[in-house]
Write a protein that holds these residues in place. Sequence first.
Motif, PDB file in Angstrom:
ATOM      1  N   ARG A  78       0.868  -1.190   0.000  1.00  0.00           N
ATOM      2  CA  ARG A  78       0.000   0.000   0.000  1.00  0.00           C
ATOM      3  C   ARG A  78       0.901   1.235   0.000  1.00  0.00           C
ATOM      4  O   ARG A  78       1.721   1.429   0.894  1.00  0.00           O
ATOM      5  N   THR A 124      -9.905  -7.588  -9.069  1.00  0.00           N
ATOM      6  CA  THR A 124     -10.636  -6.377  -8.685  1.00  0.00           C
ATOM      7  C   THR A 124     -10.912  -6.395  -7.187  1.00  0.00           C
ATOM      8  O   THR A 124     -11.323  -7.411  -6.631  1.00  0.00           O
ATOM      9  N   PHE A 199     -11.552   2.320  -2.164  1.00  0.00           N
ATOM     10  CA  PHE A 199     -10.755   1.313  -2.859  1.00  0.00           C
ATOM     11  C   PHE A 199     -11.610   0.257  -3.552  1.00  0.00           C
ATOM     12  O   PHE A 199     -11.086  -0.585  -4.273  1.00  0.00           O
ATOM     13  N   ASP A 200     -12.905   0.295  -3.341  1.00  0.00           N
ATOM     14  CA  ASP A 200     -13.802  -0.657  -3.988  1.00  0.00           C
ATOM     15  C   ASP A 200     -13.721  -0.523  -5.505  1.00  0.00           C
ATOM     16  O   ASP A 200     -13.694   0.585  -6.047  1.00  0.00           O
ATOM     17  N   GLN A 201     -13.642  -1.664  -6.182  1.00  0.00           N
ATOM     18  CA  GLN A 201     -13.604  -1.780  -7.646  1.00  0.00           C
ATOM     19  C   GLN A 201     -12.269  -1.352  -8.257  1.00  0.00           C
ATOM     20  O   GLN A 201     -12.156  -1.230  -9.472  1.00  0.00           O
ATOM     21  N   ARG A 202     -11.241  -1.158  -7.455  1.00  0.00           N
ATOM     22  CA  ARG A 202      -9.923  -0.868  -8.009  1.00  0.00           C
ATOM     23  C   ARG A 202      -9.265  -2.152  -8.523  1.00  0.00           C
ATOM     24  O   ARG A 202      -9.526  -3.240  -8.024  1.00  0.00           O
ATOM     25  N   ASP A 203      -8.391  -1.998  -9.485  1.00  0.00           N
ATOM     26  CA  ASP A 203      -7.703  -3.117 -10.124  1.00  0.00           C
ATOM     27  C   ASP A 203      -6.312  -3.264  -9.517  1.00  0.00           C
ATOM     28  O   ASP A 203      -5.475  -2.360  -9.629  1.00  0.00           O
ATOM     29  N   GLN A 206      -3.262  -2.555 -11.750  1.00  0.00           N
ATOM     30  CA  GLN A 206      -3.047  -1.261 -12.380  1.00  0.00           C
ATOM     31  C   GLN A 206      -3.035  -0.086 -11.406  1.00  0.00           C
ATOM     32  O   GLN A 206      -2.607   1.010 -11.771  1.00  0.00           O
ATOM     33  N   ASP A 207      -3.469  -0.295 -10.189  1.00  0.00           N
ATOM     34  CA  ASP A 207      -3.611   0.824  -9.254  1.00  0.00           C
ATOM     35  C   ASP A 207      -2.255   1.285  -8.730  1.00  0.00           C
ATOM     36  O   ASP A 207      -1.365   0.472  -8.473  1.00  0.00           O
ATOM     37  N   TRP A 211      -1.121  -2.751  -4.566  1.00  0.00           N
ATOM     38  CA  TRP A 211      -0.789  -3.831  -5.500  1.00  0.00           C
ATOM     39  C   TRP A 211      -0.217  -4.998  -4.698  1.00  0.00           C
ATOM     40  O   TRP A 211      -0.090  -4.935  -3.477  1.00  0.00           O
TER      41      TRP A 211
END
Length: 273
Positions: A78, A124, A199-203, A206-207, A211
């Motif tokens: 993070r 996701t 952070f919901d629906q983050r990839d 790619q974020d 990661w």
Amino acid sequence: MPRKRKLLAQLSALQSNTSFPQIDTLEKLNTTPGADPSPKSSKYFVVEEKNSPQLQADFFNQPCVSLAKSFLGQILVRKLPDGRELWGRIVETEAYLGGEDEASHSKGGKQTQRNAAMFMKPGTLYVYQIYGIYYCMNVSSQGEGAAVLLRSLEPLQGLDAMRELRRASRKAPTKLLKDWQLCNGPSKLCQAFGIDKAFDQRDLTQDAAIWMVPGQDSPGEQDVVATTRIGIGNRGEWAQKPLRFYLRGNKFVSVVDKKIEREMAARGHSPCS
């Protein structure tokens, strides 16, 4: 000095625009005694590029149970708004298999605004709130509406920041948390890593703020405990299915199953040292 003022202004702007709830706590950590003084913890130094390869889409694109086991030993990273990174080794997960799973938010194949991330591509993030206060973080896998709950982490880097974030999220003053208390539960790890609904629906592939990277050692079958999930209430046979996985002998796990571990020992499954 003009360059430093410019950098400070940029950091201030970044903090004011972020949804991160405890950013004032992070700012105080810059002068906290005992905080990590290394160049990696400040955006005013040249940050060394990550030498660990980021986990890519093919890793997340696997069946739910397989992904839940594969997460064990991997590292969640993070990046905070001030540039510092928090690292934690995943030591406990739970699999939620989608429509057929009575304990899943997507049981019956029902898709809502809340659980939409569970139906998105593998990797996701699905972040939801419990009790109107705490957050839990899941990662979608193969399978319609299937996802893996991240239950516990072993903190590796940025522990001082994790303590401040945990303290800021708790209403009553408490004693200083020990290392094993920082991330030993799904809501605790979200607090320690500053994870909220934003952070919901983050990839994860790619974020820029969150990661995963591969862990150094892959646990063997004898190192992984498979047992029942926690806190799912009365869900019939699904309450008894062994869909929670954790690293045997790891003190950062939230809840250990001594019975299952004794059975493993009786079968000659000794954990690796």
